[in-house]
Motif scaffolding. Structure first.
Motif, short mmCIF file in Angstrom:
data_model
loop_
_atom_site.label_atom_id
_atom_site.label_comp_id
_atom_site.label_asym_id
_atom_site.label_seq_id
_atom_site.Cartn_x
_atom_site.Cartn_y
_atom_site.Cartn_z
N THR A 91 7.70 8.79 -12.63
CA THR A 91 6.36 8.97 -12.08
C THR A 91 6.03 7.83 -11.13
O THR A 91 6.09 6.66 -11.51
N THR A 93 3.85 5.19 -9.07
CA THR A 93 2.58 4.49 -9.12
C THR A 93 2.40 3.75 -7.80
O THR A 93 3.27 2.99 -7.38
N ARG A 147 -1.64 6.95 -9.33
CA ARG A 147 -0.41 7.70 -9.59
C ARG A 147 -0.23 8.75 -8.49
O ARG A 147 -1.17 9.14 -7.82
#
Length: 160
Positions: A91, A93, A147
């Motif tokens: 993921t 950031t 995010r």
């Protein structure tokens, strides 16, 4: 018997060498108000190179390079890059800092790099980009706080 790993390309050196060859890329420079202009400069077996032009206000969405590593040199004007850090789950950031890349600036990145590049200045910009292996896919992202959420996948020759 272990097979030796093929030598890694020095994408930064290739990008700098191509950027220094103005006769190669200058004839490809076009500015279009609707979107960034791009032209392939080199399609080698182990890498490809592109020229991109950027009018003030033009830029990319957040994106990755589908597993390709890369490097780019700003050859005219100034570009701004923001990038994201990938955690163990993959993921991205968004990191708070940004890089200002004026003419002559080089930026190299690995195969897991996620970024957004824009021309935030008042003058047009031109950059030379090198990718290895050649780009075959890209994922675009949208911000959700700090995010990034994947929004689409694009395949070379089909979506771009």
């Amino acid at each position: 018997m272990n097979t030796p790993e093929p030598p890694r390309l020095d994408l930064a050196s290739i990008a700098l060498r191509l950027a220094a060859q103005a006769r190669l890329w200058q004839p490809q420079v076009r500015y279009t108000p609707a979107s960034r202009h791009y032209a392939r400069l080199v399609a080698a077996a182990d890498y490809e190179a592109w020229l991109l032009t950027w009018l003030p206000g033009q830029g990319t969405d957040w994106h990755d390079h589908g597993g390709s590593a890369g490097a780019f040199v700003t050859v005219r004007g100034t570009l701004t890059e923001r990038h994201a850090w990938l955690d163990d789950s993959g993921t991205p950031t968004i990191l708070p800092e940004e890089r200002r890349l004026s003419a002559g600036s080089l930026r190299s990145f690995g195969s897991r790099h996620v970024h957004r590049v824009t021309n935030d200045d008042l003058e047009p910009a031109v950059s030379v980009h090198v990718y290895a292996p050649a780009l075959v896919a890209m994922t675009t992202y949208r911000p959700d706080g700090d995010r990034l959420i994947a929004t689409s996948s694009q395949l070379a020759g089909q979506n771009w």
